[in-house]
Design a protein around this motif. Structure first.
Motif, PDB file in Angstrom:
ATOM      1  N   ASP A   1       0.758  -1.679  -0.254  1.00 28.55           N
ATOM      2  CA  ASP A   1       0.141   0.409   0.121  1.00 28.55           C
ATOM      3  C   ASP A   1       1.148   1.520   0.148  1.00 28.55           C
ATOM      4  OD1 ASP A   1      -2.422   1.149  -0.151  1.00 28.55           O
ATOM      5  OD2 ASP A   1      -2.309   1.078   2.202  1.00 28.55           O
ATOM      6  N   GLY A   2       0.608   2.843  -0.868  1.00 33.02           N
ATOM      7  CA  GLY A   2       0.973   3.524  -0.640  1.00 33.02           C
ATOM      8  C   GLY A   2       0.532   4.459   0.467  1.00 33.02           C
ATOM      9  N   LYS A   3       1.175   5.190   0.955  1.00 33.25           N
ATOM     10  CA  LYS A   3       0.542   6.190   1.833  1.00 33.25           C
ATOM     11  C   LYS A   3       1.329   7.627   2.469  1.00 33.25           C
ATOM     12  CE  LYS A   3      -2.448   3.964   3.689  1.00 33.25           C
ATOM     13  NZ  LYS A   3      -3.333   3.611   3.516  1.00 33.25           N
ATOM     14  N   CYS A   4       0.807   8.416   1.667  1.00 32.65           N
ATOM     15  CA  CYS A   4       1.483  10.723   1.798  1.00 32.65           C
ATOM     16  C   CYS A   4       1.618   9.928   3.745  1.00 32.65           C
ATOM     17  CB  CYS A   4       0.450  11.086   2.049  1.00 32.65           C
ATOM     18  SG  CYS A   4       1.215  12.839   1.824  1.00 32.65           S
TER      19      CYS A   4
ATOM     20  N   GLN B   1       5.860   9.964   0.030  1.00 36.41           N
ATOM     21  CA  GLN B   1       5.379   9.351   0.078  1.00 36.41           C
ATOM     22  C   GLN B   1       5.926   7.335  -0.300  1.00 36.41           C
ATOM     23  OE1 GLN B   1       1.869   9.206  -2.998  1.00 36.41           O
ATOM     24  NE2 GLN B   1       2.623  12.019  -3.056  1.00 36.41           N
TER      25      GLN B   1
ATOM     26  N   LEU C   1       5.811   3.455  -0.595  1.00 32.19           N
ATOM     27  CA  LEU C   1       4.734   2.545  -1.014  1.00 32.19           C
ATOM     28  C   LEU C   1       5.860   1.850  -0.155  1.00 32.19           C
ATOM     29  CD1 LEU C   1       2.723   0.813  -3.216  1.00 32.19           C
ATOM     30  CD2 LEU C   1       4.897   0.698  -4.464  1.00 32.19           C
TER      31      LEU C   1
ATOM     32  N   GLU D   1       5.131  10.583  -6.727  1.00 30.62           N
ATOM     33  CA  GLU D   1       3.773  10.650  -6.409  1.00 30.62           C
ATOM     34  C   GLU D   1       2.548   9.246  -7.035  1.00 30.62           C
ATOM     35  OE1 GLU D   1       2.333  13.747  -7.795  1.00 30.62           O
ATOM     36  OE2 GLU D   1       3.869  14.907  -7.986  1.00 30.62           O
ATOM     37  N   LYS D   2       1.507   9.226  -6.496  1.00 35.63           N
ATOM     38  CA  LYS D   2       0.808   8.767  -6.376  1.00 35.63           C
ATOM     39  C   LYS D   2       0.584   7.560  -7.307  1.00 35.63           C
ATOM     40  CE  LYS D   2      -4.532   7.301  -4.554  1.00 35.63           C
ATOM     41  NZ  LYS D   2      -5.522   7.814  -4.378  1.00 35.63           N
ATOM     42  N   GLU D   3       0.734   7.774  -8.670  1.00 37.81           N
ATOM     43  CA  GLU D   3       0.285   7.279 -10.177  1.00 37.81           C
ATOM     44  C   GLU D   3       1.242   6.158 -10.420  1.00 37.81           C
ATOM     45  OE1 GLU D   3      -0.095  10.783 -10.427  1.00 37.81           O
ATOM     46  OE2 GLU D   3      -2.211  10.218  -9.282  1.00 37.81           O
TER      47      GLU D   3
ATOM     48  N   ARG E   1       2.532   4.020  -7.778  1.00 43.02           N
ATOM     49  CA  ARG E   1       2.915   2.732  -7.500  1.00 43.02           C
ATOM     50  C   ARG E   1       2.673   2.505  -7.796  1.00 43.02           C
ATOM     51  NH1 ARG E   1      -2.618   3.612  -3.363  1.00 43.02           N
ATOM     52  NH2 ARG E   1      -3.345   4.822  -4.407  1.00 43.02           N
TER      53      ARG E   1
END
Length: 124
Positions: free
Chosen positions: A14-17, A30, A32, A50-52, A54
């Motif tokens: 999972d990814g987290k900020c 961020q 992963l 960035e979220k993308e 991941r």
């Protein structure tokens, strides 16, 4: 050694900020992470911008673990990791299994799943 490898038999990715963190560009850090279901402990982390990111960060994240340690493991993740290339790499290269969340993030996959799986399989 066998006990150490057994903690890798079930991993959640999972990814987290990280709230309150800051990089030189002012954006928060961020990560992963691969977390052992058994110990509830992060066993590997990969920084992402960035979220993308991941999706492509999955391979470098899991490559940090001992070679061959994920054979027979179950890797779980949310719908962003529901990618054919990632799934193929996990099963064919690492010998692991996967359980991805499923949303409409891939054209047609949710619709095909709804046709093939019982209706009570899906939450409202």
């Amino acid at each position: 050694m066998a006990q150490e490898i057994s903690i890798l038999q079930a991993l959640a990715v999972d990814g987290k900020c990280l709230r309150g963190s800051g990089r030189t560009d002012g954006k928060p850090l961020q990560l992963l992470s691969a977390v052992s279901h058994h110990l509830r402990l992060a066993v590997a982390q990969e920084p992402i911008q960035e979220k993308e990111q991941r999706i492509p960060a999955l391979k470098p994240l899991l490559d940090k673990l001992p070679k061959g340690a994920l054979e027979g493991s179950m890797i779980t993740a949310d719908a962003i990791q529901c990618q054919q290339q990632s799934s193929r790499w996990l099963t064919q290269q690492l010998g692991a299994d996967y359980l991805w969340g499923l949303k409409g993030n891939q054209s047609g996959i949710l619709e095909r799943a709804k046709i093939r799986l019982p209706k009570d399989f899906f939450s409202l």
